[in-house]
Structures are given as C-alpha cells and as structure tokens.
Design an enzyme around this catalytic site. Structure first.
Site, PDB file in Angstrom:
ATOM      1  N   ASN A 166       0.825  -1.202   0.000  1.00 45.66           N
ATOM      2  CA  ASN A 166       0.000   0.000   0.000  1.00 45.66           C
ATOM      3  C   ASN A 166       0.860   1.253   0.000  1.00 45.66           C
ATOM      4  OD1 ASN A 166      -2.055  -1.826   0.227  1.00 45.66           O
ATOM      5  ND2 ASN A 166      -2.409  -1.483   2.430  1.00 45.66           N
ATOM      6  N   VAL A 167       0.353   2.287  -0.621  1.00 44.02           N
ATOM      7  CA  VAL A 167       1.084   3.550  -0.697  1.00 44.02           C
ATOM      8  C   VAL A 167       0.358   4.635   0.110  1.00 44.02           C
ATOM      9  CG1 VAL A 167       2.001   2.969  -2.982  1.00 44.02           C
ATOM     10  CG2 VAL A 167      -0.148   4.254  -2.808  1.00 44.02           C
ATOM     11  N   ASP A 168      -0.713   4.223   0.857  1.00 47.24           N
ATOM     12  CA  ASP A 168      -1.594   5.210   1.495  1.00 47.24           C
ATOM     13  C   ASP A 168      -1.061   5.795   2.805  1.00 47.24           C
ATOM     14  OD1 ASP A 168      -3.882   2.487   2.395  1.00 47.24           O
ATOM     15  OD2 ASP A 168      -2.063   3.177   3.410  1.00 47.24           O
ATOM     16  N   HIS A 181       5.939  -0.652  -2.696  1.00 47.86           N
ATOM     17  CA  HIS A 181       5.468   0.094  -3.875  1.00 47.86           C
ATOM     18  C   HIS A 181       5.507   1.600  -3.664  1.00 47.86           C
ATOM     19  CE1 HIS A 181       3.055  -3.776  -4.964  1.00 47.86           C
ATOM     20  NE2 HIS A 181       4.338  -3.887  -5.211  1.00 47.86           N
ATOM     21  N   CYS A 192       9.453  20.676  -8.895  1.00 46.80           N
ATOM     22  CA  CYS A 192      10.523  20.691  -7.894  1.00 46.80           C
ATOM     23  C   CYS A 192      11.070  22.113  -7.794  1.00 46.80           C
ATOM     24  CB  CYS A 192      11.612  19.725  -8.383  1.00 46.80           C
ATOM     25  SG  CYS A 192      13.156  19.795  -7.492  1.00 46.80           S
ATOM     26  N   GLY A 211      -5.321  -8.981   3.219  1.00 35.19           N
ATOM     27  CA  GLY A 211      -5.974  -8.065   2.280  1.00 35.19           C
ATOM     28  C   GLY A 211      -5.254  -7.853   0.975  1.00 35.19           C
ATOM     29  N   ASN A 249      -8.580 -12.660   4.532  1.00 34.26           N
ATOM     30  CA  ASN A 249      -9.179 -12.036   3.358  1.00 34.26           C
ATOM     31  C   ASN A 249     -10.682 -12.302   3.387  1.00 34.26           C
ATOM     32  OD1 ASN A 249      -9.860 -11.306   0.584  1.00 34.26           O
ATOM     33  ND2 ASN A 249      -7.639 -11.324   0.252  1.00 34.26           N
TER      34      ASN A 249
HETATM   35  C1  BV8 Z   1       8.417  -5.304 -11.609  1.00 35.56           C
HETATM   36  C2  BV8 Z   1       1.777   1.542  -6.643  1.00 35.56           C
HETATM   37  C3  BV8 Z   1      10.397  -5.758 -12.847  1.00 35.56           C
HETATM   38  C4  BV8 Z   1       1.156   2.484  -7.589  1.00 35.56           C
HETATM   39  C5  BV8 Z   1       1.422  -0.733  -7.477  1.00 35.56           C
HETATM   40  C6  BV8 Z   1       2.670 -10.765 -16.285  1.00 35.56           C
HETATM   41  C7  BV8 Z   1       2.624 -11.829 -15.383  1.00 35.56           C
HETATM   42  C8  BV8 Z   1       3.167 -11.702 -14.087  1.00 35.56           C
HETATM   43  C9  BV8 Z   1       3.760 -10.493 -13.686  1.00 35.56           C
HETATM   44  C10 BV8 Z   1       3.792  -9.459 -14.577  1.00 35.56           C
HETATM   45  C11 BV8 Z   1       3.257  -9.573 -15.865  1.00 35.56           C
HETATM   46  N1  BV8 Z   1       3.422  -8.396 -16.501  1.00 35.56           N
HETATM   47  C12 BV8 Z   1       4.050  -7.542 -15.674  1.00 35.56           C
HETATM   48  C13 BV8 Z   1       4.294  -8.177 -14.493  1.00 35.56           C
HETATM   49  C14 BV8 Z   1       4.978  -7.619 -13.316  1.00 35.56           C
HETATM   50  C15 BV8 Z   1       4.030  -6.642 -12.617  1.00 35.56           C
HETATM   51  C16 BV8 Z   1       2.815  -7.389 -12.103  1.00 35.56           C
HETATM   52  O1  BV8 Z   1       2.892  -8.084 -11.123  1.00 35.56           O
HETATM   53  N2  BV8 Z   1       1.678  -7.223 -12.821  1.00 35.56           N
HETATM   54  C17 BV8 Z   1       0.474  -7.907 -12.384  1.00 35.56           C
HETATM   55  C18 BV8 Z   1      -0.725  -6.968 -12.495  1.00 35.56           C
HETATM   56  C19 BV8 Z   1       0.291  -9.146 -13.276  1.00 35.56           C
HETATM   57  N3  BV8 Z   1       4.776  -6.125 -11.501  1.00 35.56           N
HETATM   58  C20 BV8 Z   1       5.522  -5.024 -11.673  1.00 35.56           C
HETATM   59  O2  BV8 Z   1       5.556  -4.374 -12.706  1.00 35.56           O
HETATM   60  C21 BV8 Z   1       6.393  -4.640 -10.510  1.00 35.56           C
HETATM   61  N4  BV8 Z   1       7.714  -4.371 -10.978  1.00 35.56           N
HETATM   62  O3  BV8 Z   1       8.041  -6.440 -11.776  1.00 35.56           O
HETATM   63  O4  BV8 Z   1       9.612  -4.824 -12.087  1.00 35.56           O
HETATM   64  C22 BV8 Z   1      11.652  -5.047 -13.160  1.00 35.56           C
HETATM   65  C23 BV8 Z   1      12.831  -5.488 -12.555  1.00 35.56           C
HETATM   66  C24 BV8 Z   1      14.002  -4.855 -12.889  1.00 35.56           C
HETATM   67  C25 BV8 Z   1      14.012  -3.774 -13.773  1.00 35.56           C
HETATM   68  C26 BV8 Z   1      12.811  -3.334 -14.357  1.00 35.56           C
HETATM   69  C27 BV8 Z   1      11.612  -3.961 -14.039  1.00 35.56           C
HETATM   70  C28 BV8 Z   1       5.877  -3.378  -9.850  1.00 35.56           C
HETATM   71  C29 BV8 Z   1       4.513  -3.625  -9.266  1.00 35.56           C
HETATM   72  C30 BV8 Z   1       4.102  -2.414  -8.440  1.00 35.56           C
HETATM   73  C31 BV8 Z   1       2.941  -1.722  -9.104  1.00 35.56           C
HETATM   74  N5  BV8 Z   1       2.471  -0.647  -8.232  1.00 35.56           N
HETATM   75  N6  BV8 Z   1       1.041   0.264  -6.679  1.00 35.56           N
HETATM   76  C32 BV8 Z   1      -0.173   2.949  -7.086  1.00 35.56           C
HETATM   77  O5  BV8 Z   1      -0.664   2.462  -6.038  1.00 35.56           O
HETATM   78  O6  BV8 Z   1      -0.740   3.823  -7.757  1.00 35.56           O
HETATM   79  S1  BV8 Z   1       0.541  -2.178  -7.450  1.00 35.56           S
HETATM   80  C33 BV8 Z   1      -0.993  -1.997  -6.727  1.00 35.56           C
HETATM   81  O7  BV8 Z   1      -1.525  -3.328  -6.645  1.00 35.56           O
HETATM   82  C34 BV8 Z   1      -0.994  -1.516  -5.284  1.00 35.56           C
HETATM   83  O8  BV8 Z   1       0.279  -1.398  -4.706  1.00 35.56           O
HETATM   84  C35 BV8 Z   1      -1.742  -2.672  -4.581  1.00 35.56           C
HETATM   85  O9  BV8 Z   1      -1.448  -2.771  -3.258  1.00 35.56           O
HETATM   86  C36 BV8 Z   1      -1.187  -3.780  -5.365  1.00 35.56           C
HETATM   87  C37 BV8 Z   1      -1.691  -5.151  -5.188  1.00 35.56           C
HETATM   88  O10 BV8 Z   1      -3.068  -5.121  -5.153  1.00 35.56           O
HETATM   89  P1  BV8 Z   1      -3.723  -5.528  -3.748  1.00 35.56           P
HETATM   90  O11 BV8 Z   1      -3.064  -4.742  -2.682  1.00 35.56           O
HETATM   91  O12 BV8 Z   1      -3.690  -7.011  -3.626  1.00 35.56           O
HETATM   92  O13 BV8 Z   1      -5.170  -4.969  -3.902  1.00 35.56           O
HETATM   93  P2  BV8 Z   1      -6.388  -5.662  -4.674  1.00 35.56           P
HETATM   94  O14 BV8 Z   1      -7.457  -4.651  -4.843  1.00 35.56           O
HETATM   95  O15 BV8 Z   1      -5.865  -6.409  -5.865  1.00 35.56           O
HETATM   96  O16 BV8 Z   1      -6.892  -6.768  -3.633  1.00 35.56           O
HETATM   97  C38 BV8 Z   1      -7.489  -6.361  -2.404  1.00 35.56           C
HETATM   98  C39 BV8 Z   1      -7.706  -7.643  -1.633  1.00 35.56           C
HETATM   99  O17 BV8 Z   1      -8.227  -7.292  -0.353  1.00 35.56           O
HETATM  100  C40 BV8 Z   1      -8.721  -8.565  -2.278  1.00 35.56           C
HETATM  101  O18 BV8 Z   1      -8.224  -9.886  -2.237  1.00 35.56           O
HETATM  102  C41 BV8 Z   1      -9.963  -8.421  -1.398  1.00 35.56           C
HETATM  103  O19 BV8 Z   1     -10.698  -9.625  -1.313  1.00 35.56           O
HETATM  104  C42 BV8 Z   1      -9.348  -8.112  -0.067  1.00 35.56           C
HETATM  105  N7  BV8 Z   1     -10.186  -7.331   0.851  1.00 35.56           N
HETATM  106  C43 BV8 Z   1     -11.069  -6.341   0.548  1.00 35.56           C
HETATM  107  N8  BV8 Z   1     -11.611  -5.868   1.696  1.00 35.56           N
HETATM  108  C44 BV8 Z   1     -11.034  -6.536   2.712  1.00 35.56           C
HETATM  109  C45 BV8 Z   1     -10.137  -7.489   2.185  1.00 35.56           C
HETATM  110  N9  BV8 Z   1      -9.415  -8.319   2.964  1.00 35.56           N
HETATM  111  C46 BV8 Z   1      -9.584  -8.228   4.293  1.00 35.56           C
HETATM  112  N10 BV8 Z   1     -10.432  -7.349   4.878  1.00 35.56           N
HETATM  113  C47 BV8 Z   1     -11.171  -6.496   4.131  1.00 35.56           C
HETATM  114  N11 BV8 Z   1     -12.004  -5.637   4.732  1.00 35.56           N
HETATM  115 ZN    ZN Z   2      14.517  18.947  -9.037  1.00 36.26          ZN
END
Ligand code: BV8
Ligand code: ZN
Length: 236
Positions: A98-100, A115, A144, A183, A209
């Site tokens: 999370n970034v919040d 992240h 900046c 979560g 979850n």
């Molecule tokens: C990298 C910041 C390499 C920005 C975010 C194809 C296949 C596999 C992987 C990849 C692919 N193509 C690309 C990739 C890699 C990619 C990736 O994983 N993509 C996914 C979508 C397939 N990853 C990346 O690009 C990462 N970097 O791999 O770099 C590299 C290495 C060297 C050099 C160059 C490159 C970077 C990933 C970071 C992205 N940034 N956020 C912003 O926030 O604006 S990700 C974003 O998703 C948030 O950070 C968030 O936290 C994160 C994950 O989502 P969740 O937190 O899980 O949230 P979600 O809504 O999905 O789920 C919520 C859950 O809570 C649910 O399960 C729900 O049931 C549950 N819930 C709801 N309410 C409750 C609850 N649980 C409990 N109680 C409740 N009340």
């Molecule tokens: Zn600057």
C-alpha cells in the site's frame, strides 16, 4: 482461528504482508474490488511510466484525487492490531504494497513500502525526493524547486522495486516463523512471491481475506473475514 492464534502467540519472528484490503474498512477503495480504483481506469492506463510520459496531467489528477480521499480517512482496527503485534514480537517486519501511509499513521515502526509512498514526490530532473501532504495540489503537475517536473513517489508497473527494500523483504520472508498475509489479491509480483518464499523456508502462512484468492491454496490457514475484525482477535 485457534490454530492461527497459537502460531502467532508462540512465534518470535513474524512478518506481515499487507495489500489494499487492510485499508478497505477505512474507506480507501481497493484496486480490484467492485468500486475499485481500477474501475474507471486500467492499471496500464495510469500506474505506468509510459502513461505518465504520455499524459502527466491525467496521472497527477488521479493521484491528487486519491490523496484527497486518503487524507479524509483514518487507520482501522486492522492497522492498529499490527502495531500491537509489533510491540509483542522480538523480530517483526511489516511489508506493505500500500502507498496510502495508513500503517505509518497507525503507529507501525518498521515498514517496508514495496510500492512506495503516495505522500512523497520525486523530481525527474535532479532526482531529489521529498514529502508533500497538500490536498488538493495547487497545480498539477507539481514541480521541484529546481524547476523540474515531479512524479509521485510510488513504484509503477514495469518499474523495479527499491532494491534495498526488496532484498530486506526477501530476507525477512526467509527468516519468518509466521507470515501473515492480509488483504491482498496476490496478483502483483514480486510482492506475492514472498508468500512462496516464506512457505519454502518453513514459515507457517496465514491469510486474512474476505474472499478466496489465488494465494488461498498456498497458505496453511486461510481466515475468511474483514481484517479490521479478525486481526484484533488474532493478536489479543
Ligand atoms: C516489476 C503503486 C520488474 C502504484 C502498485 C505478467 C505476469 C506476471 C507479472 C507481470 C506480468 N506483466 C508484468 C508483471 C509484473 C508486474 C505485475 O505483477 N503485474 C500484475 C498486475 C500481473 N509487476 C511489476 O511491474 C512490478 N515491478 O516487476 O519490475 C523489473 C525489474 C528490474 C528492472 C525493471 C523492471 C511493480 C509492481 C508495483 C505496481 N504498483 N502500486 C499505485 O498504487 O498507484 S501495485 C498496486 O496493486 C498496489 O500497490 C496494490 O497494493 C497492489 C496489489 O493489489 P492488492 O493490494 O492485492 O489490492 P487488490 O485490490 O488487488 O486486492 C485487495 C484484496 O483485499 C482482495 O483480495 C480483497 O478480497 C481483499 N479485501 C477487501 N476488503 C477486505 C479485504 N481483505 C480483508 N479485509 C477487508 N475488509
Ligand atoms: Zn529537481
């Protein structure tokens, strides 16, 4: 629940991995839920360097809107339970996607922000980075002091995680006796790979979850319910 409580009570090395779900009960929309953040937009549309290069103003308006929303909410019982757990344990690491900034607000000490942080900016020109909590921003994109354009201090898709941070998270996951996964839908990598790593290193893995996730089949115990209610019961 009893098994989870027992494992948590007796462990001295605990790692927690949180995702957007832990902030849901505070009122922050998750990424992939019904009213999720990604509803109007798709991740590749906004949270990528390409999107920012193409339309920095649109991306900044989205972050400004999210900052405004987050600034009005407070940490919930789930965040606070993790602060309590940190006080109880000799070795504790909180790894968040999370970034919040709600874990900081709740009082967590050791937080690995995989992240990044929506409350920090980084300059594209001089690379300096700084906190900025203004909501709304007087103008977007913000700049900046050097005149360069600023970007949000978060990790976008396709961008590497802060390397020191990732190594620390891996190390913590390897050493953990218990990994608590709260979560997260477990679809974003490499964050989700911490779960496989911890399990392979002999940790007991517990998921909290409201629904089944791709991770549920990989954990030892999967507790179904809102983290704001379950976590306080697990650490009491
Ligand atoms: C990298 C910041 C390499 C920005 C975010 C194809 C296949 C596999 C992987 C990849 C692919 N193509 C690309 C990739 C890699 C990619 C990736 O994983 N993509 C996914 C979508 C397939 N990853 C990346 O690009 C990462 N970097 O791999 O770099 C590299 C290495 C060297 C050099 C160059 C490159 C970077 C990933 C970071 C992205 N940034 N956020 C912003 O926030 O604006 S990700 C974003 O998703 C948030 O950070 C968030 O936290 C994160 C994950 O989502 P969740 O937190 O899980 O949230 P979600 O809504 O999905 O789920 C919520 C859950 O809570 C649910 O399960 C729900 O049931 C549950 N819930 C709801 N309410 C409750 C609850 N649980 C409990 N109680 C409740 N009340
Ligand atoms: Zn600057």
């Amino acid at each position: 629940m009893e098994q989870a409580r027992e494992w948590i009570r007796t462990a001295s090395r605990v790692v927690v991995l949180t995702g957007a779900g832990i902030s849901a009960e505070s009122g922050v929309p998750t990424f992939r839920g019904e009213q999720g953040l990604w509803k109007e937009h798709k991740p590749e549309e906004l949270a990528t360097p390409e999107a920012f290069t193409r339309d920095p103003r649109l991306v900044w308006e989205w972050y400004d809107w999210r900052r405004g929303l987050i600034s009005k909410v407070a940490p919930n019982g789930g965040h606070r339970a993790l602060v309590e757990l940190e006080c109880q344990k000799r070795y504790f690491t909180l790894v968040t996607q999370n970034v919040d900034g709600l874990h900081d607000l709740a009082g967590s000490g050791r937080i690995l922000k995989l992240h990044g942080d929506i409350w920090r900016f980084r300059c594209l020109e001089c690379r300096s980075d700084w906190p900025d909590r203004r909501v709304p921003l007087p103008k977007v994109p913000p700049h900046c002091r050097c005149g360069g354009m600023a970007r949000p201090g978060v990790v976008w898709f396709g961008e590497p995680l802060p390397d020191g941070m990732w190594l620390e998270a891996e190390h913590a996951a390897r050493e953990a006796e218990v990994l608590l996964v709260v979560g997260t839908s477990g679809v974003v990598y490499p964050a989700a790979s911490l779960i496989t790593l911890a399990r392979a290193s002999g940790a007991k893995v517990i998921e909290v979850n409201i629904e089944e996730t791709p991770v549920s089949s990989e954990v030892h115990v999967s507790l179904r319910g809102p983290s704001g209610e379950l976590l306080p019961k697990m650490v009491k």
